[in-house]
Motif scaffolding. Structure first.
Motif, PDB file in Angstrom:
ATOM      1  N   PRO A 105     -22.409  -7.413 -26.163  1.00  0.00           N
ATOM      2  CA  PRO A 105     -21.828  -7.753 -24.862  1.00  0.00           C
ATOM      3  C   PRO A 105     -22.272  -6.734 -23.821  1.00  0.00           C
ATOM      4  CG  PRO A 105     -20.149  -6.923 -26.371  1.00  0.00           C
ATOM      5  CD  PRO A 105     -21.425  -7.019 -27.141  1.00  0.00           C
ATOM      6  N   ALA A 106     -22.334  -7.157 -22.562  1.00  0.00           N
ATOM      7  CA  ALA A 106     -22.799  -6.271 -21.493  1.00  0.00           C
ATOM      8  C   ALA A 106     -21.733  -6.133 -20.413  1.00  0.00           C
ATOM      9  CB  ALA A 106     -24.083  -6.809 -20.880  1.00  0.00           C
ATOM     10  N   LEU A 107     -21.445  -4.906 -20.025  1.00  0.00           N
ATOM     11  CA  LEU A 107     -20.508  -4.622 -18.951  1.00  0.00           C
ATOM     12  C   LEU A 107     -21.225  -4.850 -17.623  1.00  0.00           C
ATOM     13  CD1 LEU A 107     -17.634  -3.519 -18.396  1.00  0.00           C
ATOM     14  CD2 LEU A 107     -18.665  -1.238 -18.271  1.00  0.00           C
ATOM     15  N   LEU A 108     -20.676  -5.731 -16.779  1.00  0.00           N
ATOM     16  CA  LEU A 108     -21.315  -6.090 -15.510  1.00  0.00           C
ATOM     17  C   LEU A 108     -20.557  -5.563 -14.292  1.00  0.00           C
ATOM     18  CD1 LEU A 108     -22.117  -9.818 -16.315  1.00  0.00           C
ATOM     19  CD2 LEU A 108     -23.582  -7.823 -16.659  1.00  0.00           C
ATOM     20  N   PHE A 109     -19.277  -5.304 -14.477  1.00  0.00           N
ATOM     21  CA  PHE A 109     -18.412  -4.851 -13.389  1.00  0.00           C
ATOM     22  C   PHE A 109     -17.405  -3.898 -14.001  1.00  0.00           C
ATOM     23  CE2 PHE A 109     -14.571  -5.163 -10.808  1.00  0.00           C
ATOM     24  CZ  PHE A 109     -15.059  -5.150  -9.503  1.00  0.00           C
ATOM     25  N   MET A 123     -26.470  -6.101 -14.448  1.00  0.00           N
ATOM     26  CA  MET A 123     -26.504  -7.485 -13.968  1.00  0.00           C
ATOM     27  C   MET A 123     -27.941  -8.005 -13.910  1.00  0.00           C
ATOM     28  SD  MET A 123     -23.572  -7.180 -11.016  1.00  0.00           S
ATOM     29  CE  MET A 123     -24.033  -8.697 -10.208  1.00  0.00           C
ATOM     30  N   ARG A 124     -28.843  -7.164 -13.457  1.00  0.00           N
ATOM     31  CA  ARG A 124     -30.259  -7.544 -13.390  1.00  0.00           C
ATOM     32  C   ARG A 124     -30.810  -7.796 -14.795  1.00  0.00           C
ATOM     33  NH1 ARG A 124     -31.094  -4.611  -9.435  1.00  0.00           N
ATOM     34  NH2 ARG A 124     -31.374  -2.651 -10.512  1.00  0.00           N
ATOM     35  N   ALA A 125     -30.480  -6.905 -15.725  1.00  0.00           N
ATOM     36  CA  ALA A 125     -30.958  -7.046 -17.108  1.00  0.00           C
ATOM     37  C   ALA A 125     -30.419  -8.319 -17.754  1.00  0.00           C
ATOM     38  CB  ALA A 125     -30.555  -5.822 -17.932  1.00  0.00           C
ATOM     39  N   ALA A 126     -29.187  -8.701 -17.399  1.00  0.00           N
ATOM     40  CA  ALA A 126     -28.563  -9.897 -17.968  1.00  0.00           C
ATOM     41  C   ALA A 126     -28.894 -11.151 -17.144  1.00  0.00           C
ATOM     42  CB  ALA A 126     -27.055  -9.711 -18.040  1.00  0.00           C
ATOM     43  N   ARG A 127     -29.579 -10.974 -16.023  1.00  0.00           N
ATOM     44  CA  ARG A 127     -29.940 -12.073 -15.125  1.00  0.00           C
ATOM     45  C   ARG A 127     -28.693 -12.798 -14.613  1.00  0.00           C
ATOM     46  NH1 ARG A 127     -32.783 -13.035 -19.567  1.00  0.00           N
ATOM     47  NH2 ARG A 127     -32.069 -15.185 -19.779  1.00  0.00           N
ATOM     48  N   VAL A 128     -27.751 -11.988 -14.129  1.00  0.00           N
ATOM     49  CA  VAL A 128     -26.490 -12.509 -13.609  1.00  0.00           C
ATOM     50  C   VAL A 128     -26.359 -12.079 -12.156  1.00  0.00           C
ATOM     51  CG1 VAL A 128     -23.965 -12.377 -13.805  1.00  0.00           C
ATOM     52  CG2 VAL A 128     -25.376 -12.461 -15.862  1.00  0.00           C
ATOM     53  N   ALA A 129     -26.010 -13.023 -11.290  1.00  0.00           N
ATOM     54  CA  ALA A 129     -25.831 -12.735  -9.864  1.00  0.00           C
ATOM     55  C   ALA A 129     -24.391 -12.297  -9.586  1.00  0.00           C
ATOM     56  CB  ALA A 129     -26.157 -13.980  -9.036  1.00  0.00           C
ATOM     57  N   GLU A 130     -24.224 -11.571  -8.507  1.00  0.00           N
ATOM     58  CA  GLU A 130     -22.896 -11.112  -8.106  1.00  0.00           C
ATOM     59  C   GLU A 130     -21.942 -12.290  -7.916  1.00  0.00           C
ATOM     60  OE1 GLU A 130     -20.950  -9.013  -4.228  1.00  0.00           O
ATOM     61  OE2 GLU A 130     -22.763  -8.033  -5.031  1.00  0.00           O
ATOM     62  N   ASP A 131     -22.439 -13.383  -7.372  1.00  0.00           N
ATOM     63  CA  ASP A 131     -21.598 -14.575  -7.170  1.00  0.00           C
ATOM     64  C   ASP A 131     -21.033 -15.095  -8.490  1.00  0.00           C
ATOM     65  OD1 ASP A 131     -22.097 -14.474  -4.469  1.00  0.00           O
ATOM     66  OD2 ASP A 131     -23.619 -16.059  -4.488  1.00  0.00           O
ATOM     67  N   GLU A 132     -21.807 -15.008  -9.552  1.00  0.00           N
ATOM     68  CA  GLU A 132     -21.331 -15.474 -10.860  1.00  0.00           C
ATOM     69  C   GLU A 132     -20.205 -14.582 -11.384  1.00  0.00           C
ATOM     70  OE1 GLU A 132     -25.111 -17.423 -13.059  1.00  0.00           O
ATOM     71  OE2 GLU A 132     -25.440 -15.371 -12.303  1.00  0.00           O
ATOM     72  N   VAL A 133     -20.331 -13.289 -11.159  1.00  0.00           N
ATOM     73  CA  VAL A 133     -19.281 -12.356 -11.582  1.00  0.00           C
ATOM     74  C   VAL A 133     -18.021 -12.615 -10.765  1.00  0.00           C
ATOM     75  CG1 VAL A 133     -18.606  -9.923 -11.763  1.00  0.00           C
ATOM     76  CG2 VAL A 133     -20.941 -10.622 -12.357  1.00  0.00           C
ATOM     77  N   ARG A 134     -18.183 -12.774  -9.452  1.00  0.00           N
ATOM     78  CA  ARG A 134     -17.031 -13.070  -8.592  1.00  0.00           C
ATOM     79  C   ARG A 134     -16.364 -14.388  -9.007  1.00  0.00           C
ATOM     80  NH1 ARG A 134     -16.487 -10.016  -3.948  1.00  0.00           N
ATOM     81  NH2 ARG A 134     -18.259  -8.684  -3.456  1.00  0.00           N
ATOM     82  N   SER A 135     -17.163 -15.374  -9.349  1.00  0.00           N
ATOM     83  CA  SER A 135     -16.634 -16.664  -9.793  1.00  0.00           C
ATOM     84  C   SER A 135     -15.797 -16.516 -11.058  1.00  0.00           C
ATOM     85  CB  SER A 135     -17.786 -17.645 -10.032  1.00  0.00           C
ATOM     86  OG  SER A 135     -17.314 -18.835 -10.584  1.00  0.00           O
ATOM     87  N   SER A 136     -16.280 -15.702 -11.990  1.00  0.00           N
ATOM     88  CA  SER A 136     -15.520 -15.496 -13.233  1.00  0.00           C
ATOM     89  C   SER A 136     -14.196 -14.791 -12.947  1.00  0.00           C
ATOM     90  CB  SER A 136     -16.344 -14.708 -14.252  1.00  0.00           C
ATOM     91  OG  SER A 136     -16.525 -13.374 -13.840  1.00  0.00           O
TER      92      SER A 136
END
Length: 175
Positions: free
Chosen positions: A102-106, A116-129
């Motif tokens: 698992p990867a810590l994004l926030f 987030m870059r390594a996991a290819r996740v955008a800030e909007d996706e984190v905010r959405s979760s």
């Protein structure tokens, strides 16, 4: 256009017969292998589930694949999945190879851009979760973790004591 809509009754009866027997075989194999076989705990489990579905469809629709061959193929997939999961529970490097980490994004109000870059996740996706978890204010969030199955886990901040649910999460330097 012959056979496009209907070939003959024998083909339909064969499909029904093989379908029922293949279904019974699959259910028996799944019952023998245990609950973990169809879990969706990680990407590897998803691949096995899709492969079983594909094999089942091949048994039903491909005249060149016998019921015995298809059942053997399903048994092989289930056996390999059992072997890999059994080994991954006992050997750490196998678990990491098969499931990843698992990867810590926030963390505590900060987006971890490198992770987030390594996991290819955008800030909007984190905010959405975070919003999906019913949290409006980012300061209420202790962490957002991208789990090995691709889902986000949002951990609320708090004053609780004891073991952290973040143990084992791939965390960048948080100094």
């Amino acid at each position: 256009m012959d056979g496009m809509f209907f070939d003959n009754w024998q083909v339909l009866v064969c499909t029904v017969t093989v379908g029922v027997l293949a279904y019974i075989s699959l259910v028996l194999l799944l019952r023998l292998s245990g609950r973990r076989t169809l879990s969706k705990m990680n990407a590897f489990d998803l691949v096995v589930t899709v492969a079983l579905g594909s094999t089942f469809a091949t048994i039903l629709l491909n005249k060149d694949v016998s019921l015995a061959q298809g059942t053997l193929a399903m048994a092989l997939l289930i056996s390999l999945q059992y072997l890999v999961t059994w080994t991954s529970v006992r050997v750490g490097w196998v678990r990491r190879l098969v499931t990843g980490e698992p990867a810590l994004l926030f963390h505590r109000g900060q987006f971890l851009r490198g992770a987030m870059r390594a996991a290819r996740v955008a800030e909007d996706e984190v905010r959405s979760s975070i919003r999906s978890s019913g949290i409006e204010v980012l300061a209420e969030v202790e962490a957002v973790v991208l789990e090995t199955d691709g889902k986000f886990s949002v951990v609320r901040g708090g004053e609780a004591s004891g073991a952290s649910s973040l143990a084992g999460v791939n965390t960048p330097d948080l100094n």
